[in-house]
Design a protein around this motif. Structure first.
Motif, PDB file in Angstrom:
ATOM      1  N   PRO A  74      31.507  14.179  48.719  1.00 15.90           N
ATOM      2  CA  PRO A  74      31.610  12.808  49.236  1.00 15.90           C
ATOM      3  C   PRO A  74      31.014  11.766  48.284  1.00 15.90           C
ATOM      4  N   SER A  75      31.534  11.716  47.068  1.00 17.73           N
ATOM      5  CA  SER A  75      30.930  10.905  46.003  1.00 17.73           C
ATOM      6  C   SER A  75      30.977   9.412  46.297  1.00 17.73           C
ATOM      7  N   PHE A  76      29.932   8.717  45.832  1.00 15.93           N
ATOM      8  CA  PHE A  76      29.870   7.261  45.896  1.00 15.93           C
ATOM      9  C   PHE A  76      30.457   6.630  44.634  1.00 15.93           C
ATOM     10  N   ALA A  77      30.337   7.328  43.518  1.00 21.08           N
ATOM     11  CA  ALA A  77      30.821   6.810  42.228  1.00 21.08           C
ATOM     12  C   ALA A  77      31.231   7.997  41.369  1.00 21.08           C
ATOM     13  N   GLU A  78      32.347   7.861  40.683  1.00 18.43           N
ATOM     14  CA  GLU A  78      32.866   8.978  39.885  1.00 18.43           C
ATOM     15  C   GLU A  78      33.746   8.457  38.758  1.00 18.43           C
ATOM     16  N   GLY A  79      34.169   9.381  37.909  1.00 12.84           N
ATOM     17  CA  GLY A  79      35.322   9.180  37.059  1.00 12.84           C
ATOM     18  C   GLY A  79      36.448   9.921  37.761  1.00 12.84           C
ATOM     19  N   LEU A  80      36.542  11.212  37.488  1.00 13.19           N
ATOM     20  CA  LEU A  80      37.383  12.135  38.243  1.00 13.19           C
ATOM     21  C   LEU A  80      36.752  13.508  38.079  1.00 13.19           C
ATOM     22  N   PRO A  81      36.061  14.021  39.110  1.00 13.69           N
ATOM     23  CA  PRO A  81      35.280  15.252  38.970  1.00 13.69           C
ATOM     24  C   PRO A  81      36.133  16.462  38.602  1.00 13.69           C
ATOM     25  N   VAL A  82      35.715  17.168  37.585  1.00 10.62           N
ATOM     26  CA  VAL A  82      36.434  18.363  37.147  1.00 10.62           C
ATOM     27  C   VAL A  82      36.421  19.421  38.240  1.00 10.62           C
ATOM     28  N   VAL A  83      35.363  19.478  39.027  1.00 11.83           N
ATOM     29  CA  VAL A  83      35.270  20.507  40.058  1.00 11.83           C
ATOM     30  C   VAL A  83      36.359  20.348  41.110  1.00 11.83           C
ATOM     31  N   ILE A  84      36.859  19.128  41.304  1.00 11.86           N
ATOM     32  CA  ILE A  84      37.988  18.946  42.222  1.00 11.86           C
ATOM     33  C   ILE A  84      39.227  19.628  41.658  1.00 11.86           C
ATOM     34  N   MET A  85      39.440  19.488  40.355  1.00 13.88           N
ATOM     35  CA  MET A  85      40.560  20.188  39.706  1.00 13.88           C
ATOM     36  C   MET A  85      40.405  21.697  39.857  1.00 13.88           C
ATOM     37  N   GLU A  86      39.185  22.171  39.680  1.00  8.44           N
ATOM     38  CA  GLU A  86      38.924  23.605  39.751  1.00  8.44           C
ATOM     39  C   GLU A  86      39.184  24.138  41.158  1.00  8.44           C
ATOM     40  N   ALA A  87      38.704  23.408  42.162  1.00  8.06           N
ATOM     41  CA  ALA A  87      38.895  23.856  43.544  1.00  8.06           C
ATOM     42  C   ALA A  87      40.378  23.881  43.902  1.00  8.06           C
ATOM     43  N   LEU A  88      41.102  22.832  43.550  1.00  7.73           N
ATOM     44  CA  LEU A  88      42.524  22.801  43.850  1.00  7.73           C
ATOM     45  C   LEU A  88      43.268  23.906  43.106  1.00  7.73           C
ATOM     46  N   ALA A  89      42.914  24.123  41.839  1.00  2.97           N
ATOM     47  CA  ALA A  89      43.566  25.174  41.061  1.00  2.97           C
ATOM     48  C   ALA A  89      43.370  26.540  41.697  1.00  2.97           C
ATOM     49  N   LEU A  90      42.239  26.718  42.388  1.00  2.00           N
ATOM     50  CA  LEU A  90      41.951  27.981  43.066  1.00  2.00           C
ATOM     51  C   LEU A  90      42.537  28.038  44.471  1.00  2.00           C
ATOM     52  N   GLY A  91      43.285  27.015  44.848  1.00  2.00           N
ATOM     53  CA  GLY A  91      43.945  27.033  46.147  1.00  2.00           C
ATOM     54  C   GLY A  91      43.066  26.641  47.308  1.00  2.00           C
ATOM     55  N   ARG A  92      42.054  25.817  47.048  1.00  2.00           N
ATOM     56  CA  ARG A  92      41.186  25.364  48.123  1.00  2.00           C
ATOM     57  C   ARG A  92      41.347  23.858  48.325  1.00  2.00           C
ATOM     58  N   PRO A  93      41.615  23.425  49.560  1.00  2.05           N
ATOM     59  CA  PRO A  93      41.700  21.988  49.837  1.00  2.05           C
ATOM     60  C   PRO A  93      40.374  21.301  49.526  1.00  2.05           C
ATOM     61  N   VAL A  94      40.439  20.000  49.338  1.00  2.00           N
ATOM     62  CA  VAL A  94      39.257  19.227  48.943  1.00  2.00           C
ATOM     63  C   VAL A  94      39.049  18.059  49.894  1.00  2.00           C
ATOM     64  N   ILE A  95      37.802  17.862  50.287  1.00  2.00           N
ATOM     65  CA  ILE A  95      37.381  16.683  51.033  1.00  2.00           C
ATOM     66  C   ILE A  95      36.621  15.794  50.067  1.00  2.00           C
ATOM     67  N   SER A  96      37.094  14.583  49.837  1.00  2.00           N
ATOM     68  CA  SER A  96      36.386  13.687  48.931  1.00  2.00           C
ATOM     69  C   SER A  96      36.598  12.246  49.366  1.00  2.00           C
ATOM     70  N   THR A  97      36.409  11.298  48.442  1.00  2.00           N
ATOM     71  CA  THR A  97      36.398   9.883  48.796  1.00  2.00           C
ATOM     72  C   THR A  97      37.428   9.093  47.993  1.00  2.00           C
ATOM     73  N   TYR A  98      37.757   7.921  48.505  1.00  2.00           N
ATOM     74  CA  TYR A  98      38.673   7.013  47.812  1.00  2.00           C
ATOM     75  C   TYR A  98      37.917   6.301  46.687  1.00  2.00           C
ATOM     76  N   VAL A  99      37.556   7.036  45.660  1.00  2.00           N
ATOM     77  CA  VAL A  99      36.761   6.491  44.569  1.00  2.00           C
ATOM     78  C   VAL A  99      37.446   6.787  43.237  1.00  2.00           C
ATOM     79  N   ALA A 100      37.564   5.768  42.397  1.00  2.00           N
ATOM     80  CA  ALA A 100      38.036   5.895  41.014  1.00  2.00           C
ATOM     81  C   ALA A 100      39.330   6.705  40.932  1.00  2.00           C
ATOM     82  N   GLY A 101      39.336   7.778  40.126  1.00  2.00           N
ATOM     83  CA  GLY A 101      40.552   8.541  39.908  1.00  2.00           C
ATOM     84  C   GLY A 101      40.820   9.631  40.920  1.00  2.00           C
ATOM     85  N   ILE A 102      39.943   9.816  41.901  1.00  2.22           N
ATOM     86  CA  ILE A 102      40.111  10.912  42.863  1.00  2.22           C
ATOM     87  C   ILE A 102      41.427  10.829  43.634  1.00  2.22           C
ATOM     88  N   PRO A 103      41.846   9.641  44.108  1.00  2.00           N
ATOM     89  CA  PRO A 103      43.119   9.585  44.837  1.00  2.00           C
ATOM     90  C   PRO A 103      44.342   9.912  43.966  1.00  2.00           C
TER      91      PRO A 103
END
Length: 401
Positions: free
Chosen positions: A304-333
């Motif tokens: 639930p980040s307050f500020a980001e670029g685009l977290p690599v761990v989100i890419m990693e989780a999705l690549a492993l087939g796991r959904p992600v809960i995060s925030t409407y911040v920076a490049g995440i959407p």
């Protein structure tokens, strides 16, 4: 072609994406020499990072005497270039958050590097992060060293544009890389329209260890994972508030925090205050293999980040087939699509975060699997380290004579 990579701290637990990028470039025949002022060797738990440590030359390893000698050597050998470098140092140091004396240290580091670059015939320097390392690369160029480029990640660079002289760094660079369309738009804000053509999007990537791993079914166990440095911007304290609300509802779950950082003590205090000892586990720093294991053991990843670029761990989780809960911040959407590959909530909105976490914990596994598949396809399409390295290599070849 032989280029230098310059990073504030390298290798580092959270910089695995840089290692992947370097290795992918090397497979294309580009020689890469690694340089950093310092490293976080005490934190390194992954064998790949330890191998990178052996390949990285530490600038501050020369000591104070070495910095002074290098400074004097450049001043005597090329006084005009040295004066130009000194003027630039004073210009960007005046009014900066780091101050004049820190920038004089950057000038000394640049003097060390210009000697090393000459010895091994470096033709271009690429820095990651538009802060200290890019300042050193720019000063090195001003002293007569090779041209430079840099990758901007955010949020730090966008939080203090004037303090880090970002417009000047863009102006003098051969080209600039943003890791998302959002990042590109922010760079557009801080340079003249005539310079927009030098700004390019090259996304951070994950390698085959994540992209081609055999599918592991999502477990039935009500378990979430949060991977990242324990720091204010990642929103872990808000995550604990949300967890407290779910626990008060009588929902059974576990959240594993994978990582460490300055906020660990405060997080542990909050866990005790909220009586979440049975619900929360903190692993500390973890190897890539352990990060993968923890992600695969969870129904979803939450960040639930307050500020980001685009977290690599989100890419990693999705690549492993796991959904992600995060925030409407920076490049995440640009990566997480609500209702398709995960959930996005407004940053700082604890009630919305509770709803998303409850949904992930209670959703049927078949539905989670569909979301995980969609996320994996998107991660493979947008964040393959090899594919992204081709784009970066093309920029190097176009800009390096």
């Amino acid at each position: 072609m032989k280029i230098a990579y310059l990073i504030n701290q390298y290798p580092k637990v959270s910089h695995s994406f840089i290692r992947r990028e370097i290795i992918a470039l090397e497979t294309q025949g580009i020689q890469v020499a690694r340089f950093a002022p310092r490293t976080c060797s005490e934190e390194l738990v992954d064998e790949s990072d330890r191998a990178e440590l052996e390949k990285t030359r530490m600038i501050l390893g020369v000591g104070i005497a070495g910095l002074i000698v290098s400074l004097l050597r450049v001043a005597i050998a090329n006084p005009i270039a040295f004066v130009n470098g000194l003027r630039l140092t004073l210009s960007i140091g005046w009014g900066s958050e780091r101050g004049i004396f820190r920038h004089l240290a950057y000038l000394a580091e640049a003097c060390v590097l210009i000697g090393w670059f000459s010895e091994i015939e470096i033709s271009h320097v690429h820095a990651h992060f538009g802060t200290d390392s890019t300042a050193v690369a720019m000063l090195c160029h001003a002293l007569g060293g090779p041209p430079y480029s840099f990758t901007v990640h955010g949020p730090e660079e966008f939080d203090k544009v004037a303090a880090i002289a970002l417009p000047e760094k863009i102006k003098r660079a051969a080209f600039v890389v943003a890791i998302s369309s959002f990042g590109k738009s922010q760079l557009y804000r801080w340079c003249d329209y005539e310079q927009w053509s030098k700004i390019h999007v090259v996304r951070c990537g994950v390698d085959n260890v994540f992209l081609n791993l055999p599918h592991t079914p999502i477990p039935q166990e009500p378990r979430l994972v949060c991977v990242g440095r324990l720091c204010e911007q990642k929103g872990q304290l808000l995550l604990l508030e949300a967890a407290s609300q779910l626990a008060a509802e009588g929902l059974a779950f576990k959240i594993v925090f994978v990582g460490d950082g300055l906020l660990r003590g405060q997080i542990e205090t909050a866990i005790a205050r909220l009586s979440l000892q049975d619900c929360i586990e903190i692993t500390g720093w973890a190897s890539n293999a352990e990060v993968r294991r923890q992600i695969l053991a969870a129904k979803a990843m939450v960040l639930p980040s307050f500020a980001e670029g685009l977290p690599v761990v989100i890419m990693e989780a999705l690549a492993l087939g796991r959904p992600v809960i995060s925030t409407y911040v920076a490049g995440i959407p640009e990566l997480v699509e609500p209702g398709v590959s995960g959930w996005l909530v407004p940053a700082g909105a604890v009630n919305e975060l509770v709803v998303a976490m409850r949904s992930a914990l209670q959703m049927p596994v078949d539905s989670l699997e569909m979301m995980g598949k969609a996320g994996a396809e998107r991660a493979a399409k947008q964040h393959d380290a090899v594919t992204e390295s081709y784009h970066l290599a093309k920029l190097f070849r176009a800009n390096v004579s």
